[in-house]
Every structure is written in structure tokens, then in C-alpha cells.
Scaffold this motif. Structure first.
Motif, mmCIF file in Angstrom:
data_model
loop_
_atom_site.group_PDB
_atom_site.id
_atom_site.type_symbol
_atom_site.label_atom_id
_atom_site.label_comp_id
_atom_site.label_asym_id
_atom_site.label_seq_id
_atom_site.Cartn_x
_atom_site.Cartn_y
_atom_site.Cartn_z
ATOM 1 N N LEU A 1 0.775 -1.130 0.107
ATOM 2 C CA LEU A 1 0.099 0.053 -0.131
ATOM 3 C C LEU A 1 0.759 1.257 0.107
ATOM 4 O O LEU A 1 0.665 2.129 -0.742
ATOM 5 N N VAL A 2 1.872 1.287 0.843
ATOM 6 C CA VAL A 2 2.646 2.425 0.915
ATOM 7 C C VAL A 2 3.365 2.541 -0.551
ATOM 8 O O VAL A 2 3.601 3.824 -0.884
ATOM 9 N N LEU A 3 4.056 1.444 -0.875
ATOM 10 C CA LEU A 3 4.800 1.780 -2.146
ATOM 11 C C LEU A 3 3.592 1.980 -3.473
ATOM 12 O O LEU A 3 4.187 2.747 -4.236
ATOM 13 N N ARG A 4 2.572 1.680 -3.410
ATOM 14 C CA ARG A 4 1.753 2.009 -4.463
ATOM 15 C C ARG A 4 1.165 3.602 -4.272
ATOM 16 O O ARG A 4 0.905 4.115 -5.365
ATOM 17 N N ARG A 5 1.306 4.005 -3.154
ATOM 18 C CA ARG A 5 0.837 5.417 -2.756
ATOM 19 C C ARG A 5 2.235 6.395 -3.000
ATOM 20 O O ARG A 5 2.051 7.616 -2.655
ATOM 21 N N GLY A 6 3.313 5.797 -3.270
ATOM 22 C CA GLY A 6 4.446 6.475 -3.516
ATOM 23 C C GLY A 6 5.132 7.104 -2.408
ATOM 24 O O GLY A 6 6.068 8.074 -2.192
ATOM 25 N N GLY A 7 4.768 6.229 -1.339
ATOM 26 C CA GLY A 7 5.671 6.636 -0.005
ATOM 27 C C GLY A 7 7.026 5.971 0.290
ATOM 28 O O GLY A 7 7.372 5.160 -0.642
ATOM 29 N N ARG A 8 7.379 6.286 1.245
ATOM 30 C CA ARG A 8 8.855 5.407 1.596
ATOM 31 C C ARG A 8 8.444 4.085 2.118
ATOM 32 O O ARG A 8 7.690 3.915 2.827
ATOM 33 N N SER A 9 9.352 3.099 1.613
ATOM 34 C CA SER A 9 9.473 1.777 2.118
ATOM 35 C C SER A 9 9.240 1.777 3.510
ATOM 36 O O SER A 9 9.604 2.283 4.269
ATOM 37 N N PHE A 10 8.228 0.894 3.885
ATOM 38 C CA PHE A 10 7.875 0.623 5.475
ATOM 39 C C PHE A 10 8.908 -0.100 6.076
ATOM 40 O O PHE A 10 9.403 0.124 7.174
ATOM 41 N N PHE A 11 9.938 -0.889 5.427
ATOM 42 C CA PHE A 11 10.766 -1.765 6.052
ATOM 43 C C PHE A 11 12.250 -1.040 5.713
ATOM 44 O O PHE A 11 12.159 -0.171 4.679
ATOM 45 N N PRO A 12 13.115 -1.489 6.497
ATOM 46 C CA PRO A 12 14.594 -0.988 6.099
ATOM 47 C C PRO A 12 14.982 -1.279 4.715
ATOM 48 O O PRO A 12 14.458 -2.316 4.377
ATOM 49 N N GLN A 13 15.839 -0.628 3.960
ATOM 50 C CA GLN A 13 16.113 -1.064 2.981
ATOM 51 C C GLN A 13 16.591 -2.495 2.510
ATOM 52 O O GLN A 13 16.216 -3.374 1.820
ATOM 53 N N LYS A 14 17.465 -3.117 3.396
ATOM 54 C CA LYS A 14 18.052 -4.321 3.088
ATOM 55 C C LYS A 14 17.335 -5.597 3.488
ATOM 56 O O LYS A 14 17.302 -6.263 2.659
ATOM 57 N N PRO A 15 16.453 -5.413 4.532
ATOM 58 C CA PRO A 15 15.332 -6.573 4.864
ATOM 59 C C PRO A 15 14.185 -6.792 3.694
ATOM 60 O O PRO A 15 14.120 -7.702 3.090
ATOM 61 N N ILE A 16 13.878 -5.583 3.099
ATOM 62 C CA ILE A 16 12.736 -5.367 2.228
ATOM 63 C C ILE A 16 13.282 -6.096 0.687
ATOM 64 O O ILE A 16 12.730 -6.692 0.013
ATOM 65 N N GLU A 17 14.510 -5.695 0.533
ATOM 66 C CA GLU A 17 15.394 -5.933 -0.791
ATOM 67 C C GLU A 17 15.636 -7.568 -0.717
ATOM 68 O O GLU A 17 15.287 -8.189 -1.638
ATOM 69 N N ARG A 18 15.950 -8.190 0.382
ATOM 70 C CA ARG A 18 16.425 -9.597 0.457
ATOM 71 C C ARG A 18 14.795 -10.297 0.515
ATOM 72 O O ARG A 18 14.718 -11.135 -0.128
ATOM 73 N N LEU A 19 13.718 -9.827 1.153
ATOM 74 C CA LEU A 19 12.379 -10.510 0.847
ATOM 75 C C LEU A 19 12.074 -10.454 -0.415
ATOM 76 O O LEU A 19 11.545 -11.453 -0.600
ATOM 77 N N PHE A 20 12.242 -9.467 -1.270
ATOM 78 C CA PHE A 20 11.565 -9.586 -2.545
ATOM 79 C C PHE A 20 12.525 -10.182 -3.483
ATOM 80 O O PHE A 20 12.018 -10.840 -4.414
#
Length: 273
Positions: A97-116
Motif C-alpha cells: 500500500l505504501v509503495l503504491r501510494r508513492g511513500g517511503r518503504s515501510f521496511f529498512p532497505q536491506k530487509p525488504i530487498e532480501r525479502l523481494f
């Protein structure tokens, strides 16, 4: 016996390793892909739901054996699984939801990158089940990945810039990049494959990598170097098919250059007493 693609159709080029399974008839029209970021985000959510379904199915099969040891143990496991799944789906839903609305990622950079990156192979498979090609899913993933990188700009450094280009890039685009690179003090390297790219990364030890390539090479490269340096990726256009006279998306290139300039100004401002 089926003749290899590079021998039977495209004798004027050498296809990269990522194109070994390329289907000429079904994929040739995808020479300029512009897939929305929502595609990967939707597949990421569906992939998570499918994996959770498999996990619960596996638990259903082993639960009777667990009950033989303790009547309470299965309940404790189910409560733990339920809590974990609820938190995971809630966090993923908030992130999408945050990414679709153009906001800052809810998670820190590294964890969300690893998850995706962990979800990506399954999302590619699931996309294929819905008729969404590997390149379209990859294009969507790259948009999401670039957005996460830029919204965590405070974690990026432009001190040592390295730009990796494919050997198939047309001369006009290559000349444009070489001209603009002088303004940004970046090293520009043409990498004929993954090994050459890794060698350049070891040599220059970049703090930020700009990469131009097809979606397949970009996705593979991001997975390879994500722990070493952040990557901003620009998918190329392939008017003549893969691996020959590919074009640069100038508007995407300019966006990244503006981002780098803003980062440099911010760094100089922070250093000024």
C-alpha cells in the motif's frame, strides 16, 4: 532436431546465457517492455499466500504425529504459525500500500530487498502460470527495486559510481553515456557477461552501481551483487531482438542522473558547517 536459436534465426549475434531458453515466436514482440510496478507487488502477495497455503498443508499432514507426543504442542505450533502469518501478511500489505501510494518503504532497505529477492523466483513462476512473461515480471520488479533504493536515499553514497553497459548497446547511446559520465566522475565499463561485471565491481569497489541491460541480466545481476553494492537498473529497448543494437531509455537515464546530482548536493550541504 531443433536448431539452436542463435544458429537458425539470429546468426548476426551471440545471445547471452540468460537467453538460452528464449522462445523466439512468443517473446520477440517484447522488444520494449513497460510493465507497471503493481504487477510484481501483486505477484509477491499471491506468492506469499501460496507458500503459506503449502506450509499449512504440510502442517496438516504432520499434525497427527505431533499429537502423539503432546496434546498441547500442536496448539502451540498453530498459535505461533497463526501469529507469524498474520504479522507477515499485515506487514506485506502495508508495504504494498505504501509503495503504491508513492511513500517511503515501510521496511529498512536491506530487509525488504532480501525479502523481494527471495520471493522473486516464485513470482516469476506464478507469473508464467498467468501468462505474464519472465521479462514483464522482471521489468516490474526492477521498478519496485529502483523505487526502494531511491526512497532510502540516506543509505546510498555516490562517492564511487560505476556504470555497467552491455556489449550490445548501440553506438549513439554509448556515446551519450560516455559524454554525460564525465560530469559525474563515474567509471563506465562494458561487461560482456556476469564474470566481467563482477571483476569490475571487485576492481572499483563502487558505492553505487548503475546498470543498463535486459531485464534478465539486470535481475540476475541484482541478485549477485545486492550484498556488495546497491544497484539502480535501467532496462534497455530491443528493437532488433536481444543482444543486438539495444537502445537506452534516455528519460530513465536522466532521472537517475538527477537523483545522483541531488544526492551529491545533499552530501555537500551536510558537510558544510
Amino acid at each position: 532436431m531443433k536448431e539452436p536459436v542463435e544458429d537458425s534465426v539470429f546468426k548476426d549475434r551471440k545471445l547471452g546465457n540468460e537467453w538460452a531458453d528464449w522462445d523466439v515466436l512468443s517473446d520477440f514482440h517484447e522488444h520494449e517492455i513497460e510493465e507497471h510496478s503493481a504487477t510484481f507487488l501483486a505477484l509477491a502477495v499471491l506468492t506469499s499466500i501460496v507458500l503459506i497455503g503449502f506450509a499449512f498443508a504440510a502442517w496438516y499432514m504432520i499434525r497427527p504425529r505431533m499429537e502423539q507426543f503432546s496434546a498441547m504442542l500442536p496448539r502451540m505450533v498453530e498459535w505461533a504459525m497463526g501469529l507469524f502469518v498474520t504479522c507477515l501478511l499485515a506487514a506485506l500489505a502495508i508495504e504494498v500500500l505504501v509503495l503504491r501510494r508513492g511513500g517511503r518503504s515501510f521496511f529498512p532497505q536491506k530487509p525488504i530487498e532480501r525479502l523481494f529477492l527471495l520471493i522473486l523466483p516464485k513470482a516469476l513462476w506464478l507469473g508464467g502460470c498467468f501468462g505474464i512473461s519472465r521479462d514483464r515480471v522482471g521489468n516490474s520488479f526492477i521498478k519496485v527495486h529502483n523505487y526502494i533504493m531511491t526512497t532510502h536515499a540516506d543509505r546510498l553514497s555516490t562517492e564511487r559510481l560505476l556504470m555497467l553497459l552491455p556489449r550490445c548497446l548501440e553506438k549513439t547511446a554509448r556515446s551519450e553515456i560516455m559524454s554525460r559520465s564525465k560530469e559525474y566522475e563515474m567509471h563506465v565499463i562494458t561487461a560482456g557477461g556476469g564474470e566481467e561485471a563482477r571483476r569490475a565491481i571487485r576492481q572499483y569497489r563502487p558505492t553505487l552501481i548503475l546498470a543498463v541491460a535486459c531485464e534478465r541480466d539486470l535481475v540476475s545481476g541484482i541478485k549477485d551483487v545486492s550484498e556488495k553494492a546497491p544497484v539502480l537498473a535501467i532496462p534497455n529497448k530491443r528493437p532488433e531482438g536481444p543482444c543486438k543494437n539495444t537502445c537506452l531509455q534516455i528519460d530513465k537515464f536522466e532521472e537517475i542522473l538527477h537523483f545522483i546530482r541531488a544526492q551529491e548536493r545533499g552530501a555537500r550541504g551536510a558537510a558544510t558547517p
